[in-house]
Write a protein that holds these residues in place. Structure first.
Motif, mmCIF file in Angstrom:
data_model
loop_
_atom_site.group_PDB
_atom_site.id
_atom_site.type_symbol
_atom_site.label_atom_id
_atom_site.label_comp_id
_atom_site.label_asym_id
_atom_site.label_seq_id
_atom_site.Cartn_x
_atom_site.Cartn_y
_atom_site.Cartn_z
ATOM 1 N N PRO A 45 -35.119 -0.181 6.747
ATOM 2 C CA PRO A 45 -34.132 -0.644 5.769
ATOM 3 C C PRO A 45 -34.770 -1.537 4.724
ATOM 4 N N SER A 46 -34.154 -1.612 3.574
ATOM 5 C CA SER A 46 -34.614 -2.522 2.521
ATOM 6 C C SER A 46 -33.420 -2.892 1.663
ATOM 7 N N GLY A 47 -33.624 -3.825 0.801
ATOM 8 C CA GLY A 47 -32.539 -4.260 -0.058
ATOM 9 C C GLY A 47 -32.884 -5.558 -0.753
ATOM 10 N N THR A 48 -31.904 -6.108 -1.439
ATOM 11 C CA THR A 48 -32.100 -7.322 -2.218
ATOM 12 C C THR A 48 -31.517 -8.521 -1.475
ATOM 13 N N PHE A 49 -32.354 -9.521 -1.258
ATOM 14 C CA PHE A 49 -31.934 -10.748 -0.588
ATOM 15 C C PHE A 49 -32.420 -11.939 -1.392
ATOM 16 N N PHE A 50 -31.552 -12.915 -1.595
ATOM 17 C CA PHE A 50 -31.957 -14.132 -2.294
ATOM 18 C C PHE A 50 -32.638 -15.112 -1.358
ATOM 19 N N ASN A 51 -32.365 -14.994 -0.077
ATOM 20 C CA ASN A 51 -32.869 -15.940 0.915
ATOM 21 C C ASN A 51 -33.408 -15.159 2.107
ATOM 22 N N ARG A 52 -34.563 -15.560 2.591
ATOM 23 C CA ARG A 52 -35.163 -14.926 3.762
ATOM 24 C C ARG A 52 -35.719 -16.010 4.674
ATOM 25 N N VAL A 53 -35.747 -15.724 5.956
ATOM 26 C CA VAL A 53 -36.353 -16.636 6.923
ATOM 27 C C VAL A 53 -37.513 -15.916 7.583
ATOM 28 N N GLN A 54 -38.700 -16.442 7.409
ATOM 29 C CA GLN A 54 -39.900 -15.841 7.993
ATOM 30 C C GLN A 54 -40.307 -16.650 9.222
ATOM 31 N N SER A 55 -40.508 -15.969 10.318
ATOM 32 C CA SER A 55 -40.902 -16.626 11.564
ATOM 33 C C SER A 55 -42.276 -16.131 11.974
ATOM 34 N N PHE A 56 -43.143 -17.054 12.342
ATOM 35 C CA PHE A 56 -44.493 -16.675 12.740
ATOM 36 C C PHE A 56 -45.078 -17.711 13.678
ATOM 37 N N GLU A 57 -46.097 -17.293 14.397
ATOM 38 C CA GLU A 57 -46.760 -18.167 15.359
ATOM 39 C C GLU A 57 -47.931 -18.883 14.695
ATOM 40 N N ALA A 120 -40.363 -15.468 -5.243
ATOM 41 C CA ALA A 120 -38.952 -15.768 -5.024
ATOM 42 C C ALA A 120 -37.998 -14.841 -5.770
ATOM 43 N N ARG A 121 -38.544 -13.900 -6.530
ATOM 44 C CA ARG A 121 -37.684 -13.004 -7.304
ATOM 45 C C ARG A 121 -37.747 -11.591 -6.736
ATOM 46 N N GLU A 122 -36.611 -10.902 -6.807
ATOM 47 C CA GLU A 122 -36.543 -9.535 -6.306
ATOM 48 C C GLU A 122 -35.855 -8.648 -7.328
ATOM 49 N N LEU A 123 -36.471 -7.525 -7.617
ATOM 50 C CA LEU A 123 -35.864 -6.549 -8.511
ATOM 51 C C LEU A 123 -34.869 -5.720 -7.712
ATOM 52 N N ASP A 124 -33.607 -5.758 -8.115
ATOM 53 C CA ASP A 124 -32.607 -4.942 -7.448
ATOM 54 C C ASP A 124 -32.832 -3.490 -7.857
ATOM 55 N N GLU A 125 -33.179 -2.668 -6.876
ATOM 56 C CA GLU A 125 -33.561 -1.294 -7.173
ATOM 57 C C GLU A 125 -32.392 -0.458 -7.690
ATOM 58 N N ALA A 126 -31.186 -0.837 -7.333
ATOM 59 C CA ALA A 126 -30.020 -0.081 -7.803
ATOM 60 C C ALA A 126 -29.673 -0.439 -9.248
ATOM 61 N N ARG A 127 -29.754 -1.730 -9.562
ATOM 62 C CA ARG A 127 -29.371 -2.198 -10.897
ATOM 63 C C ARG A 127 -30.540 -2.248 -11.869
ATOM 64 N N LYS A 128 -31.768 -2.273 -11.319
ATOM 65 C CA LYS A 128 -32.975 -2.410 -12.136
ATOM 66 C C LYS A 128 -32.947 -3.727 -12.922
ATOM 67 N N GLU A 129 -32.464 -4.754 -12.251
ATOM 68 C CA GLU A 129 -32.431 -6.092 -12.832
ATOM 69 C C GLU A 129 -33.054 -7.078 -11.871
ATOM 70 N N MET A 130 -33.688 -8.112 -12.417
ATOM 71 C CA MET A 130 -34.304 -9.126 -11.588
ATOM 72 C C MET A 130 -33.248 -10.092 -11.066
ATOM 73 N N THR A 131 -33.315 -10.360 -9.768
ATOM 74 C CA THR A 131 -32.347 -11.250 -9.142
ATOM 75 C C THR A 131 -33.064 -12.370 -8.400
ATOM 76 N N LYS A 132 -32.321 -13.418 -8.061
ATOM 77 C CA LYS A 132 -32.899 -14.552 -7.370
ATOM 78 C C LYS A 132 -31.790 -15.495 -6.936
ATOM 79 N N CYS A 133 -32.162 -16.468 -6.106
ATOM 80 C CA CYS A 133 -31.223 -17.497 -5.678
ATOM 81 C C CYS A 133 -30.693 -18.273 -6.878
ATOM 82 N N THR A 134 -29.395 -18.494 -6.909
ATOM 83 C CA THR A 134 -28.767 -19.284 -7.965
ATOM 84 C C THR A 134 -28.240 -20.615 -7.435
#
Length: 251
Positions: A45-57, A120-134
């Motif tokens: 799966p993939s998609g547009t997210f403004f916020n992500r949580v990365q977990s690592f050791e 921190a920016r993600e291009l929404d593949e459906a809209r072809k617009e740059m998105t980000k946390c507001t």
């Protein structure tokens, strides 16, 4: 100048993803939506997210540690994404310090994404617009909402109160006090972007019992977190030395 921002307490973040799902839910139906979800139930799966949580050791036995690291736009005070935008779609607001995108002007060229050192920016593949946390700009200034609800969706959803929101230029704000009292730091300050968002490091307290000289498990192979080891991990985390820069910038 007012500078609204998040302060994230890494000491209590449990990586539950509540901030991720609440952010997605609010923004996909708000002024920034809709946000693409591609193959949500497939193996990849993939998609547009403004916020992500990365977990690592990090670290090694017996001082290994699991780090949950929430990541979104840091609303830099000197944002490199703004001057590179050829249409002026990316801009920084004077009234609250937020870095936003005018979707009507965005042409999806990705210059701002390349300029952002934090990914921190993600291009929404459906809209072809740059998105980000507001920082949920359509919530925090909505006078129809109660004062408690005029906060970003991720802040309200966090079950451990790991996320604080406020004006970091106001010395009396909850975020400014947390930064001062807990030694809050910026991510990768060497880029000189002056990120508004700050992180509070993990802390431990020495207690009698487990880990003390009187405890039978000391020296028996039990994984103990010492202040020295955690300080080292936090120093590496602050400067992106735990592969954070490579992990976070393009995930």
């Amino acid at each position: 100048m007012t500078q609204m921002a998040l302060v994230i307490d890494l000491n209590v973040c449990v990586g539950c993803q509540a901030c991720v799902t609440s952010c997605k839910e609010w923004n996909t139906s708000g002024e920034s939506g809709s946000l693409a979800d591609l193959n949500p139930y497939d193996a990849d799966p993939s998609g547009t997210f403004f916020n992500r949580v990365q977990s690592f050791e990090a670290g090694s036995y017996p001082n290994a540690d699991t780090i949950h690291f929430p990541k979104s736009c840091l609303h830099c005070e000197d944002p490199p994404c703004v001057p590179v935008c050829p249409t002026g779609a990316s801009y920084k607001r004077k009234e609250d310090g937020l870095v936003l995108v005018d979707f009507d002007k965005c042409i999806g060229c990705k210059y701002c994404a390349w300029a952002c050192p934090y990914g921190a920016r993600e291009l929404d593949e459906a809209r072809k617009e740059m998105t980000k946390c507001t920082l949920c700009v359509d919530r925090i200034h909505d006078e129809n909402l109660s004062e408690r609800d005029r906060q970003p969706a991720c802040v309200l959803a966090c079950p451990t109160s790991a996320r604080l929101f406020g004006d970091i230029h106001d010395p009396e704000s909850v975020v400014s006090k947390a930064i001062e009292e807990r030694g809050g730091y910026q991510l990768m300050p060497e880029w000189n972007t002056k990120p508004a968002n700050h992180y509070l490091p993990r802390i431990t307290t020495s207690a009698s019992g487990c880990g003390s000289d009187a405890c039978s498990c000391k020296g028996a192979g039990t994984a103990l977190e010492t202040p020295e080891s955690l300080e080292s991990l936090d120093a590496q985390l602050e400067h992106g030395q735990l592969h954070l820069a490579s992990m976070a910038t393009r995930i």
